[in-house]
Write a protein that holds these residues in place. Structure first.
Motif, PDB file in Angstrom:
ATOM      1  N   SER A 159       0.742  -0.812   0.255  1.00 54.36           N
ATOM      2  CA  SER A 159      -0.011  -0.357  -0.250  1.00 54.36           C
ATOM      3  C   SER A 159       0.811   1.313   0.191  1.00 54.36           C
ATOM      4  CB  SER A 159      -1.176   0.251   1.443  1.00 54.36           C
ATOM      5  OG  SER A 159      -1.999  -1.436   1.455  1.00 54.36           O
ATOM      6  N   LEU A 160       1.899   0.898   0.699  1.00 58.03           N
ATOM      7  CA  LEU A 160       2.910   2.448   1.251  1.00 58.03           C
ATOM      8  C   LEU A 160       3.988   2.647  -0.474  1.00 58.03           C
ATOM      9  CD1 LEU A 160       4.644   1.605   3.777  1.00 58.03           C
ATOM     10  CD2 LEU A 160       3.139   3.749   3.672  1.00 58.03           C
ATOM     11  N   LYS A 196       2.363   2.007  -3.421  1.00 56.32           N
ATOM     12  CA  LYS A 196       0.930   2.252  -4.362  1.00 56.32           C
ATOM     13  C   LYS A 196       1.423   3.610  -3.877  1.00 56.32           C
ATOM     14  CE  LYS A 196      -1.163  -2.209  -4.662  1.00 56.32           C
ATOM     15  NZ  LYS A 196      -2.060  -2.522  -4.420  1.00 56.32           N
ATOM     16  N   GLU A 197       1.106   4.358  -3.455  1.00 53.53           N
ATOM     17  CA  GLU A 197       1.565   5.145  -2.631  1.00 53.53           C
ATOM     18  C   GLU A 197       2.410   7.181  -3.261  1.00 53.53           C
ATOM     19  OE1 GLU A 197       0.432   5.657   1.388  1.00 53.53           O
ATOM     20  OE2 GLU A 197      -1.706   5.213   1.833  1.00 53.53           O
ATOM     21  N   ARG A 257       5.138   6.274  -1.284  1.00 54.82           N
ATOM     22  CA  ARG A 257       5.710   6.748  -0.654  1.00 54.82           C
ATOM     23  C   ARG A 257       6.943   5.461  -0.710  1.00 54.82           C
ATOM     24  NH1 ARG A 257       2.035   6.526   4.326  1.00 54.82           N
ATOM     25  NH2 ARG A 257       3.875   6.738   5.196  1.00 54.82           N
TER      26      ARG A 257
END
Length: 154
Positions: free
Chosen positions: A30-31, A33-34, A36
């Protein structure tokens, strides 16, 4: 089955640990994909300490390299790729993935002008057993040429 369950639980005494190895991988993904990527890489880097018996250890190490590369830290990326590609357990479970990691490490080190490190990664790639992927075989041949191992005899 029991080994998989034990491997998915965090190590005793781990602080701020996700409940499972899958949760850590999901959070890191998720990080990433953001956008980050450095945070994602740092999260992937936590995997072996939190889940030393986890079955996704090699995957986490490879993804760490990918995330560090996306974050712009090519040296850390190369180190992670070299680590996963050189790990005997990772080589045994997926020689093609290990080989791709070594090829990426060698190329990254080469781009950084780190000749000795690049040659080490390419030597490991050439010595890797069990490579079956045709595109990776081409990378092995290219590595041999870089190491002057593929030159015809004179």
């Amino acid at each position: 089955v029991l080994a998989d369950l034990v491997g998915a639980a965090p190590a005793a005494g781990a602080k701020d640990a996700p409940a499972t190895a899958a949760a850590l991988l999901e959070r890191a993904g998720s990080l990433s994909k953001e956008g980050r990527h450095a945070d994602a890489a740092a999260e992937y880097d936590r995997y072996p300490g939190l889940f030393p018996e986890g079955k996704e250890r090699c995957l986490a190490a490879f993804r760490s390299g990918t995330a560090w590369e996306a974050a712009g830290d090519r040296r850390l990326a190369a180190e992670r790729f070299l680590k996963v590609g050189s790990d005997p357990a990772c080589q045994q479970s997926g020689p093609n993935a290990a080989g791709n990691a070594l090829a990426r490490a060698g190329t990254l080190y080469e781009g950084l002008g780190l000749v000795a490190e690049s040659r080490d990664a390419f030597r490991r790639l050439v010595a890797l057993a069990g490579v079956t992927d045709p595109s990776l075989r081409a990378k092995v041949e290219a590595a041999k040429l870089r190491l002057d191992l593929g030159a015809p005899a004179r």
